[in-house]
Motif scaffolding. Structure first.
Motif, PDB file in Angstrom:
ATOM      1  N   UNK A  43       0.865  -1.428  -0.161  1.00  0.00           N
ATOM      2  CA  UNK A  43      -0.081   0.143  -0.117  1.00  0.00           C
ATOM      3  C   UNK A  43       1.023   0.964  -0.332  1.00  0.00           C
ATOM      4  N   UNK A  44       0.146   2.660  -0.293  1.00  0.00           N
ATOM      5  CA  UNK A  44       0.639   3.957  -0.657  1.00  0.00           C
ATOM      6  C   UNK A  44       0.548   4.328   1.107  1.00  0.00           C
ATOM      7  N   UNK A  45       1.963   4.854   1.609  1.00  0.00           N
ATOM      8  CA  UNK A  45       2.463   4.574   3.006  1.00  0.00           C
ATOM      9  C   UNK A  45       2.653   6.018   2.792  1.00  0.00           C
ATOM     10  N   UNK A  46       2.920   6.449   4.734  1.00  0.00           N
ATOM     11  CA  UNK A  46       3.480   8.034   5.092  1.00  0.00           C
ATOM     12  C   UNK A  46       4.532   7.586   5.209  1.00  0.00           C
ATOM     13  N   UNK A  47       5.599   8.527   4.940  1.00  0.00           N
ATOM     14  CA  UNK A  47       7.047   8.667   5.282  1.00  0.00           C
ATOM     15  C   UNK A  47       7.450   9.071   6.717  1.00  0.00           C
ATOM     16  N   UNK A  48       6.302   9.800   7.608  1.00  0.00           N
ATOM     17  CA  UNK A  48       6.318   9.800   8.552  1.00  0.00           C
ATOM     18  C   UNK A  48       7.082  10.420   9.261  1.00  0.00           C
ATOM     19  N   UNK A  49       7.920  10.156  10.379  1.00  0.00           N
ATOM     20  CA  UNK A  49       9.412  11.241  10.712  1.00  0.00           C
ATOM     21  C   UNK A  49      10.632  10.963  10.003  1.00  0.00           C
ATOM     22  N   UNK A  50      10.548   9.673   8.951  1.00  0.00           N
ATOM     23  CA  UNK A  50      11.881   9.268   7.662  1.00  0.00           C
ATOM     24  C   UNK A  50      12.098  10.612   6.957  1.00  0.00           C
ATOM     25  N   UNK A  51      10.514  10.761   6.634  1.00  0.00           N
ATOM     26  CA  UNK A  51      11.159  11.513   5.878  1.00  0.00           C
ATOM     27  C   UNK A  51       9.568  12.134   4.258  1.00  0.00           C
ATOM     28  N   UNK A  52       9.519  12.314   3.638  1.00  0.00           N
ATOM     29  CA  UNK A  52       8.556  12.724   3.388  1.00  0.00           C
ATOM     30  C   UNK A  52       8.432  12.322   1.643  1.00  0.00           C
ATOM     31  N   UNK A  53       9.622  11.553   1.171  1.00  0.00           N
ATOM     32  CA  UNK A  53       9.493  11.075   0.327  1.00  0.00           C
ATOM     33  C   UNK A  53       8.373   9.889  -0.167  1.00  0.00           C
ATOM     34  N   UNK A  54       8.582   9.084  -1.536  1.00  0.00           N
ATOM     35  CA  UNK A  54       7.746   8.204  -1.402  1.00  0.00           C
ATOM     36  C   UNK A  54       7.322   7.413  -0.870  1.00  0.00           C
ATOM     37  N   UNK A  99      -2.806   3.694   2.960  1.00  0.00           N
ATOM     38  CA  UNK A  99      -2.710   3.142   4.426  1.00  0.00           C
ATOM     39  C   UNK A  99      -4.088   4.790   4.837  1.00  0.00           C
ATOM     40  N   UNK A 100      -4.731   4.068   5.522  1.00  0.00           N
ATOM     41  CA  UNK A 100      -5.628   4.846   5.922  1.00  0.00           C
ATOM     42  C   UNK A 100      -5.114   6.080   6.402  1.00  0.00           C
ATOM     43  N   UNK A 101      -4.190   6.739   7.316  1.00  0.00           N
ATOM     44  CA  UNK A 101      -4.073   7.957   6.822  1.00  0.00           C
ATOM     45  C   UNK A 101      -3.501   8.366   6.097  1.00  0.00           C
ATOM     46  N   UNK A 102      -2.950   7.748   5.415  1.00  0.00           N
ATOM     47  CA  UNK A 102      -2.752   9.335   3.977  1.00  0.00           C
ATOM     48  C   UNK A 102      -3.873   9.125   2.617  1.00  0.00           C
ATOM     49  N   UNK A 103      -4.389   7.455   2.747  1.00  0.00           N
ATOM     50  CA  UNK A 103      -5.454   7.595   1.867  1.00  0.00           C
ATOM     51  C   UNK A 103      -6.448   8.574   0.992  1.00  0.00           C
ATOM     52  N   UNK A 104      -6.488   9.061  -0.662  1.00  0.00           N
ATOM     53  CA  UNK A 104      -7.629   9.346  -0.593  1.00  0.00           C
ATOM     54  C   UNK A 104      -8.839   8.636  -1.023  1.00  0.00           C
ATOM     55  N   UNK A 105     -10.105   9.902  -0.921  1.00  0.00           N
ATOM     56  CA  UNK A 105     -11.270   8.803  -1.325  1.00  0.00           C
ATOM     57  C   UNK A 105     -11.921  10.470  -1.417  1.00  0.00           C
ATOM     58  N   UNK A 106     -13.064   9.500  -2.718  1.00  0.00           N
ATOM     59  CA  UNK A 106     -14.241  10.731  -3.050  1.00  0.00           C
ATOM     60  C   UNK A 106     -15.371  10.497  -2.144  1.00  0.00           C
ATOM     61  N   UNK A 107     -16.072  12.283  -0.781  1.00  0.00           N
ATOM     62  CA  UNK A 107     -17.130  11.781  -0.879  1.00  0.00           C
ATOM     63  C   UNK A 107     -18.017  13.193  -1.309  1.00  0.00           C
ATOM     64  N   UNK A 108     -19.142  12.404  -1.176  1.00  0.00           N
ATOM     65  CA  UNK A 108     -20.456  13.155  -1.435  1.00  0.00           C
ATOM     66  C   UNK A 108     -20.792  14.740  -0.958  1.00  0.00           C
ATOM     67  N   UNK A 109     -20.256  15.559  -1.254  1.00  0.00           N
ATOM     68  CA  UNK A 109     -21.104  17.336  -0.731  1.00  0.00           C
ATOM     69  C   UNK A 109     -21.863  16.912  -0.224  1.00  0.00           C
ATOM     70  N   UNK A 110     -22.118  17.593   0.906  1.00  0.00           N
ATOM     71  CA  UNK A 110     -23.267  17.969   1.889  1.00  0.00           C
ATOM     72  C   UNK A 110     -23.902  19.211   1.547  1.00  0.00           C
ATOM     73  N   UNK A 111     -24.993  19.941   1.074  1.00  0.00           N
ATOM     74  CA  UNK A 111     -25.604  20.926   1.649  1.00  0.00           C
ATOM     75  C   UNK A 111     -26.754  21.702   2.114  1.00  0.00           C
ATOM     76  N   UNK A 112     -26.950  22.494   2.851  1.00  0.00           N
ATOM     77  CA  UNK A 112     -27.930  22.558   4.039  1.00  0.00           C
ATOM     78  C   UNK A 112     -28.814  24.037   3.480  1.00  0.00           C
ATOM     79  N   UNK A 113     -30.114  23.907   3.460  1.00  0.00           N
ATOM     80  CA  UNK A 113     -31.078  24.796   3.343  1.00  0.00           C
ATOM     81  C   UNK A 113     -29.884  26.332   4.035  1.00  0.00           C
ATOM     82  N   UNK A 114     -30.348  27.778   2.934  1.00  0.00           N
ATOM     83  CA  UNK A 114     -29.567  28.812   3.211  1.00  0.00           C
ATOM     84  C   UNK A 114     -30.522  29.587   4.199  1.00  0.00           C
ATOM     85  N   UNK A 115     -29.489  29.967   4.957  1.00  0.00           N
ATOM     86  CA  UNK A 115     -30.153  30.584   6.305  1.00  0.00           C
ATOM     87  C   UNK A 115     -29.492  31.511   6.569  1.00  0.00           C
TER      88      UNK A 115
END
Length: 572
Positions: free
Chosen positions: A195-206, A232-248
């Motif tokens: 899985x794609x992961x986070x470098x954490x304290x090791x660095x920011x590279x792949x 890894x869930x820490x860095x995973x991207x996902x598309x969510x549903x936008x949500x909006x409510x009544x303009x008040x």
RNA sequence: CGGGGCGUGGCGCAGUGGUUUAGCGCGCAUGGUUCGGGACCAUGAGGUCGUGGGUUCAAAUCCCACCGCCCCGACCA
């Protein structure tokens, strides 16, 4: 090896401190013994497993041109000050002083020692690339060791380091390791994903993690059902549903003693999607940032730290009161123009939202992000949740728990620059060495095999890492015919280069069978008077429970067949 | 670091102020009968009741402090 003369103490009952499956089996089967919290003795059975694992790792590391060496476990504190990691690692670092009061660290990993070695030994691009590895004990003063050998304070790691002239060289070393790791975990008989992961304290590279999917693992993965996207869930991207409510129009509402998303949604009878959570991050000597995220999501600290820096931490309750004039739970972005505000991109254009009013006991409703707040940037800072859509293919995302077996990082020049590990290129220019680092937790492989392969009777070791190939159970060992037959069998099997553990203890058969099941050697052979009468020995395959009978003359051939079959099952 | 739980022979536990030598099961030792999925009889060894202090005529048991271990959370190259 004779069972009764060896340091094997199987326990009839589960030790009370063991909770996880692997911890229970490893303790009960006499593979390990706890000496202190997160510190274990590897008893002969467990050590043989770790040696088998080491050999597989050695073969594959040598196969990609790795050179084995051994660095010290103890190192001068100055090296860690030089790289800046003494502070980053903080309390996780075991430290000690010698008799002259000189200060040392017990190494939690070895980038600093590698860079120190390189700066003294690597001069020219002609010396590169290099891959150095070791199999060695590491020390980390974990705040909470757990699950036996899975998170411990002293553990064995194969760590390797690549040294290259340029990015292309690093890519190559990285890919060599990735392929070697895939072979290693496969040969150990484990089910895993990369899985794609986070470098954490090791660095920011792949960086990539090798994760075993196990129930109750320490890490969580986001996995796409359709394509091969997994992270890894820490860095995973996902598309969510936008949500909006009544303009008040925006207004304050009383929400006494309602602080959490759960409390507020229940009190106001709205869905969590209608809320905006405000999270305040600070770092010493830097401007704080306010982060906004919708109520039905959690923030990813990793994403935030990538955005603002690793020194940022969630603010304390005191800092929050000082800045917002309200308790945590009642803070919000309204009227906080002087702060830097980042909002999760799912909040873009959201209207009619509810958030803290910066007044104890009050929230505001009718919040319109575009109208009422000055957002500096919209960025993805949320953790994926189950049901989100895959960023690559729009497929449904699943969250699974997993155990980290290995991790590979592209370090780049973080350590070579801070420690001055340079080389001269073709043109005579001094350049920092490009580094990579690559780790495998040996005990985690052992524990993972328990988690994934054992059953309610005990361990079922993959044959490649099993402490012995064959468990010879001798029943009624005092009968002459039994003892002579078993002697013959041992001789035949040993000649055929099987490793055999021999149980000729003068105890009832049931104990011997149960111990054999618990210890989990892949092939069990039973020699007993009943079988001998019919000129037959029973060969039992631990994994399936299948029993194959063989005459003395067939014994070795059949065992070879079974062993080859078990290896094929692992290696395909 | 916050919350919870637990420390009594090697292991699992009982005993929670007053029966002389602190129990039980497993394991261990000796002898004997057994012997194809955790047999049985007999005899026996093994314990600063986590540590220190206090209360009491009397403490494993009550009080205080500390230490250790486990679980949940925080944290986690």
């Amino acid at each position: 090896m004779k069972f009764d003369k060896s340091l094997i103490a199987t326990l009839r009952e589960d030790p009370k401190e063991a909770e996880s499956k692997s911890h229970r089996i490893l303790l009960r089967g006499g593979f390990i013994r706890q000496v202190a919290s997160g510190i274990h003795t590897y008893l002969p059975l467990g050590w043989r497993i770790l040696l088998k694992i080491s050999n597989i790792i050695r073969e594959e590391m040598d196969g990609i041109g790795g050179q084995e060496l051994l660095m010290p476990a103890i190192s001068p504190k100055e090296l860690w000050e030089e790289s800046g990691r003494l502070q980053e690692i903080g309390d996780d670092m075991f430290q000690l002083k010698d008799r002259k009061d000189r200060e040392y660290c017990l190494c939690p990993t070895h980038e600093e020692i590698v860079a120190d070695t390189a700066r003294n030994m690597i001069r020219s691009y002609r010396d590169l690339p290099q891959i150095w590895y070791q199999i060695q004990t590491k020390f980390r003063d974990e705040p909470r060791p757990r699950s036996g050998v899975i998170r411990s304070r002293q553990f064995i790691m194969k760590d390797s380091y690549s040294l290259d002239c340029d990015e292309a060289g690093l890519d190559n070393s990285f890919n060599l390791h990735k392929r070697a790791y895939e072979k290693i975990f496969k040969r150990c008989g484990l089910d895993f994903v990369v899985v794609d992961a986070s470098g954490g304290l090791m660095g920011t590279g792949e960086s990539k993690e090798f994760m075993a999917t196990v129930a109750g693992g320490e890490d969580q993965l986001a996995i796409c059902r359709q394509c091969n996207y997994r992270a890894n869930l820490q860095i995973a991207d996902g598309k969510g549903e936008p949500a909006s409510f009544d303009d008040l129009p925006i207004e304050q509402i009383a929400t006494p003693e309602k602080r959490t998303v759960e409390e507020v949604t229940q009190f106001l009878r709205v869905s969590p999607q209608n809320l905006v959570k405000s999270i305040f991050f600070t770092a010493a000597g830097k401007d704080p940032v306010l982060l906004l995220i919708r109520g039905d999501y959690e923030i990813s600290e990793d994403k935030i730290q990538r955005l603002v820096g690793h020194d940022y931490q969630p603010a304390s309750a005191e800092q929050i009161r000082a800045t917002f004039g309200a308790q945590p739970g009642y803070i919000g972005p309204v009227g906080m123009e002087r702060l830097t505000i980042y909002a999760d991109d799912l909040l873009r254009g959201a209207r009619g939202m509810i958030t803290g009013a910066n007044r104890d006991g009050y929230h505001v409703r009718g919040l319109n992000l575009d109208r009422d707040v000055k957002i500096d940037k919209y960025v993805n800072i949320r953790k994926v949740k189950s049901g989100d859509r895959c960023p690559k293919c729009d497929g449904e995302m699943l969250i699974e728990s997993a155990l980290e077996l290995g991790h590979i990082f592209k370090l780049g020049t973080k350590y070579s620059i801070s420690l001055g590990a340079n080389f001269l290129d073709e043109k005579g220019n001094s350049k920092p060495i490009i580094m990579g680092s690559y780790g495998i937790g040996l005990e985690r492989i052992m524990a993972c095999a328990c988690e994934q392969k054992s059953d309610d009777r005990g361990a079922v070791w993959p044959i490649s890492i099993a402490p012995f190939d064959i468990h010879l159970t001798i029943l009624n060992p005092h009968e002459d015919i039994v003892s002579s037959t078993s002697k013959e069998a041992i001789e035949l099997l040993t000649k055929a280069e099987f490793s055999v553990i021999i149980d000729d203890r003068d105890i009832s058969a049931g104990i011997k069978f149960n111990d054999a099941d618990l210890i989990g050697i892949p092939i069990r052979i039973t020699v007993g008077p009943k079988g001998i009468k019919n000129n037959q020995l029973d060969i039992c395959i631990r994994e399936t429970g299948e029993i194959i009978t063989a005459s003395k003359t067939e014994l070795v051939t059949k065992c070879i067949e079974i062993r080859d079959m078990l290896y094929r099952r692992i290696n395909g």
